[in-house]
Design a protein around this motif. Structure first.
Motif, PDB file in Angstrom:
ATOM      1  N   ASP A  70     -35.267 -88.323 -24.571  1.00 44.46           N
ATOM      2  CA  ASP A  70     -34.176 -89.012 -25.261  1.00 44.46           C
ATOM      3  C   ASP A  70     -33.352 -87.975 -26.006  1.00 44.46           C
ATOM      4  N   PHE A  71     -32.034 -88.075 -25.867  1.00 45.13           N
ATOM      5  CA  PHE A  71     -31.090 -87.138 -26.473  1.00 45.13           C
ATOM      6  C   PHE A  71     -30.091 -87.926 -27.308  1.00 45.13           C
ATOM      7  N   THR A  72     -29.832 -87.474 -28.535  1.00 47.73           N
ATOM      8  CA  THR A  72     -28.799 -88.075 -29.381  1.00 47.73           C
ATOM      9  C   THR A  72     -27.933 -86.950 -29.937  1.00 47.73           C
ATOM     10  N   ASN A  73     -26.617 -87.054 -29.731  1.00 46.54           N
ATOM     11  CA  ASN A  73     -25.723 -85.997 -30.201  1.00 46.54           C
ATOM     12  C   ASN A  73     -25.281 -86.251 -31.645  1.00 46.54           C
ATOM     13  N   VAL A  74     -24.394 -85.385 -32.148  1.00 49.69           N
ATOM     14  CA  VAL A  74     -23.969 -85.455 -33.549  1.00 49.69           C
ATOM     15  C   VAL A  74     -23.142 -86.701 -33.857  1.00 49.69           C
ATOM     16  N   ARG A  75     -22.634 -87.365 -32.838  1.00 52.01           N
ATOM     17  CA  ARG A  75     -21.836 -88.586 -33.027  1.00 52.01           C
ATOM     18  C   ARG A  75     -22.673 -89.853 -32.844  1.00 52.01           C
ATOM     19  N   GLY A  76     -23.967 -89.679 -32.597  1.00 50.47           N
ATOM     20  CA  GLY A  76     -24.838 -90.829 -32.398  1.00 50.47           C
ATOM     21  C   GLY A  76     -24.855 -91.341 -30.969  1.00 50.47           C
ATOM     22  N   GLN A  77     -24.146 -90.664 -30.061  1.00 53.22           N
ATOM     23  CA  GLN A  77     -24.173 -91.045 -28.649  1.00 53.22           C
ATOM     24  C   GLN A  77     -25.484 -90.543 -28.055  1.00 53.22           C
ATOM     25  N   SER A  78     -26.030 -91.290 -27.121  1.00 55.83           N
ATOM     26  CA  SER A  78     -27.330 -90.895 -26.589  1.00 55.83           C
ATOM     27  C   SER A  78     -27.396 -91.037 -25.080  1.00 55.83           C
ATOM     28  N   ALA A  79     -28.392 -90.380 -24.537  1.00 55.15           N
ATOM     29  CA  ALA A  79     -28.712 -90.469 -23.115  1.00 55.15           C
ATOM     30  C   ALA A  79     -30.227 -90.411 -23.007  1.00 55.15           C
ATOM     31  N   SER A  80     -30.773 -91.151 -22.061  1.00 57.31           N
ATOM     32  CA  SER A  80     -32.218 -91.173 -21.843  1.00 57.31           C
ATOM     33  C   SER A  80     -32.532 -90.715 -20.433  1.00 57.31           C
TER      34      SER A  80
END
Length: 172
Positions: free
Chosen positions: A69-79
């Motif tokens: 799970d990845f979450t960037n500095v803007r709160g957008q994520s990808a799994s």
């Protein structure tokens, strides 16, 4: 060769390694943890930063576990590694196509022999905002959980935090 001279030569050769191991042992680290920390730092330097600076989403995403799970500095994520790769392929085409990132592992805490919390302080130049305007400098902290499977360390969870000072909008 005298016994004393042999012992002295052996100590001279082994002393730096022995002192390093002793220092790590005093901090409660094992030789396995030292090797694992070295491996994690190499992954960050070679695949993370190397992939980022080549704008290669496949290389960059290779640091992630298949179910990460990845979450960037803007709160957008990808799994999932495949989705993380797609997410970054788009970002490298738009916002980060001329970016350069440096990073340093600032902390590794082993929660178990196969699980580590890792802080990575990063700096970036050459990024663009949503309108295409250059962002001259960014800095942040990526907090990651690495897991070791099949002898390889990979990120299972990543949360990224922007530390760049925000400029307040002018008062109207």
């Amino acid at each position: 060769m005298s016994h004393t001279l042999t012992v002295t030569l052996c100590l001279a050769i082994l002393a730096p390694s022995a002192f390093t191991l002793l220092a790590h042992a005093q901090q409660g680290e094992t030789s396995g943890q030292v090797a694992d920390e070295t491996a994690i730092k190499a992954i960050v330097a070679e695949r993370w930063m190397g992939g980022w600076n080549a704008h290669d989403a496949h290389q960059f995403s290779s640091v992630f576990a298949p179910d990460a799970d990845f979450t960037n500095v803007r709160g957008q994520s990808a799994s999932g590694q495949a989705e993380i790769e797609k997410f970054h392929a788009v970002a490298f085409e738009r916002f980060f196509k001329q970016s350069h990132q440096t990073g340093e592992v600032t902390k590794v805490r082993f929660l178990r022999p196969d699980l580590a919390a890792v802080d990575i302080h990063w700096e970036m130049t050459g990024a663009l905002d949503n309108t295409g305007k250059p962002i001259p400098y960014r800095t942040g902290l990526a907090n990651c959980i690495f897991t070791k499977s099949g002898g390889e360390w990979r990120v299972i969870i990543m949360h990224n935090t922007e530390l760049t000072p925000w400029v307040q909008a002018p008062q109207k």
